[in-house]
Design a protein around this motif. Structure first.
Motif, short mmCIF file in Angstrom:
data_model
loop_
_atom_site.label_atom_id
_atom_site.label_comp_id
_atom_site.label_asym_id
_atom_site.label_seq_id
_atom_site.Cartn_x
_atom_site.Cartn_y
_atom_site.Cartn_z
N TYR A 137 39.59 24.44 31.97
CA TYR A 137 40.68 25.36 31.62
C TYR A 137 41.97 24.64 31.25
CZ TYR A 137 42.92 25.27 36.35
OH TYR A 137 43.58 24.90 37.50
N LEU B 21 40.50 31.11 44.75
CA LEU B 21 39.10 30.74 44.56
C LEU B 21 38.76 29.46 45.31
CD1 LEU B 21 38.59 31.40 40.72
CD2 LEU B 21 38.55 33.02 42.62
N HIS C 243 38.08 24.11 36.69
CA HIS C 243 39.38 23.44 36.74
C HIS C 243 39.47 22.33 35.70
CE1 HIS C 243 40.18 24.79 41.16
NE2 HIS C 243 40.50 25.71 40.27
N LEU D 105 33.46 29.84 35.15
CA LEU D 105 33.96 30.95 35.97
C LEU D 105 32.87 31.99 36.21
CD1 LEU D 105 36.42 32.29 37.36
CD2 LEU D 105 36.79 33.54 35.24
N ALA E 125 41.02 36.49 37.65
CA ALA E 125 40.75 35.29 36.86
C ALA E 125 40.10 35.62 35.52
CB ALA E 125 39.86 34.33 37.66
N ARG F 23 46.13 34.46 42.69
CA ARG F 23 44.77 35.03 42.72
C ARG F 23 43.73 34.00 42.25
NH1 ARG F 23 45.25 40.66 39.65
NH2 ARG F 23 46.63 39.40 38.36
N GLN F 24 44.10 33.19 41.26
CA GLN F 24 43.18 32.17 40.79
C GLN F 24 43.09 31.02 41.79
OE1 GLN F 24 43.30 29.33 37.01
NE2 GLN F 24 43.26 31.48 36.40
N HIS F 25 44.20 30.70 42.44
CA HIS F 25 44.19 29.64 43.45
C HIS F 25 43.30 29.98 44.63
CE1 HIS F 25 45.56 27.05 46.72
NE2 HIS F 25 45.89 28.15 47.38
N GLN G 219 40.47 39.25 42.68
CA GLN G 219 40.71 37.83 42.45
C GLN G 219 39.85 37.27 41.32
OE1 GLN G 219 39.97 36.13 46.30
NE2 GLN G 219 41.76 37.10 47.23
N LEU G 220 38.60 37.66 41.27
CA LEU G 220 37.67 37.10 40.29
C LEU G 220 37.55 37.98 39.04
CD1 LEU G 220 34.61 35.59 42.18
CD2 LEU G 220 35.97 34.50 40.42
N ASP H 52 47.34 24.45 43.15
CA ASP H 52 46.02 23.84 43.13
C ASP H 52 45.98 22.44 43.73
OD1 ASP H 52 44.83 26.03 42.06
OD2 ASP H 52 44.98 25.38 39.98
N HIS I 124 43.60 36.82 33.37
CA HIS I 124 43.92 35.44 32.99
C HIS I 124 43.18 34.99 31.75
CE1 HIS I 124 45.02 34.79 37.52
NE2 HIS I 124 45.92 35.49 36.87
#
Length: 320
Positions: free
Chosen positions: A230, A250, A227, A199, A114, A246-248, A109-110, A53, A118
């Motif tokens: 979380y 975004l 960011h 999110l 995420a 996958r979260q990165h 990814q979303l 990140d 996640h």
């Protein structure tokens, strides 16, 4: 792809057109293979695996080719996580850069990444870490009861069994996103609620069919809030870091939207739906002997039936 072709456009005028490759739809595992990088690294930028990140320059074909020319293959693997023995297929096409062509993937990814893999997992881990086993299970049961108690309403799906699925689908995750936030209200800290809300805002913004500059500003704001909030999961010891590929990814959505327009039309759910229709449904009809041949034959018959249905409908409209 280098010589212009004269093409008639919808307005009736003719223009010279040079064709090129467009966005490539793929999930993360295929993106890694396409970009010829090591797993758990970003296919879009040169961010370090330990701090995904952080600010980083975008990946590019020229950058990779320069590294391959100057650095030994061992250093490429250890320091840059580039597989020098592999060459992206786009190198054979003019003006094609696979690192730029990789499109966003809302589904993996979303929605499934995420949100489900996640945040939902972190919430359960937080509850089991904060409370004793009996208390944590009681809270999880109460969350399931809230989810199951959702009233019947247009656009909402009911989950009589709560969220304890053995086999999750993309549609399950999408439907659960609409009811999960109020279900955990009161059981988790306020920052967890805010992280979920940010999110969800981000997800619904990028899922729009029409995205304006104002929408992009709202998208950036939602990601910034996500960011910020979380961090509660790190301070409570639920996770040690947020370097999750996958979260990165975004962080690259705004730039991808500027390149390829709304990602709603580039999601891997399109190919997933085709896979269900072309492979999974025929597989259920098979005897499992010579499966590939039976699947191909089934699809041929289904195509013929569809064409016959169209002809029959047309005949009925003309002579019925």
């Amino acid at each position: 792809m280098t010589t212009p072709e004269v093409t008639c456009f919808g307005d009736g005028h003719y223009q010279r057109v040079i064709y090129g490759l467009g966005p490539y739809i793929a999930d993360y595992e295929e993106q890694v293979l396409l970009a010829c990088i090591v797993h758990n690294w970003c296919p879009k930028c040169v961010a370090n695996r330990e701090d995904l990140d952080g600010d980083a320059l975008p990946h590019s074909r020229k950058y990779t080719e320069a590294l391959i020319e100057e650095a030994p293959s061992g250093d490429l693997w250890e320091d840059f996580r580039i597989v020098a023995q592999l060459v992206p297929f786009t190198n054979d096409f003019p003006r094609a850069d696979i690192y730029q062509m990789i499109s966003p993937d809302i589904l993996h990814q979303l929605i499934k990444g995420a949100f489900k893999d996640h945040l939902m997992t972190w919430v359960e881990k937080y509850l089991r870490q904060t409370h004793n086993k009996w208390r944590a299970q009681k809270i999880m049961d109460d969350i399931d009861c809230r989810i199951a108690a959702v009233a019947s309403f247009s656009g909402l799906r009911q989950f009589p069994q709560g969220h304890g699925f053995k086999q999750w689908t993309g549609d399950d995750s999408k439907a659960l996103m609409k009811v999960y936030l109020p279900a955990i209200k009161g059981h988790v800290p306020q920052d967890v609620i805010r992280a979920f809300r940010a999110l969800l805002d981000f997800c619904y913004l990028v899922c729009r069919n029409i995205i304006t500059e104002d929408s992009l500003l709202q998208t950036k704001g939602a990601l910034s809030c996500f960011h910020r909030y979380y961090e509660i999961f790190r301070t409570t010891g639920v996770v040690l870091h947020f370097s999750l590929p996958r979260q990165h990814l975004l962080m690259h959505y705004v730039q991808n939207i500027r390149l390829f327009a709304a990602p709603n039309g580039l999601c891997s759910s399109i190919t997933e739906n085709k896979h269900i229709k072309a492979v999974k449904e025929p597989w259920r009809r098979l005897s499992r002997f010579n499966a590939l041949g039976q699947i191909l034959l089934t699809n041929q018959w289904l195509d013929k039936l569809s064409a016959l249905r169209v002809d029959f409908t047309l005949w009925c409209s003309n002579f019925g």
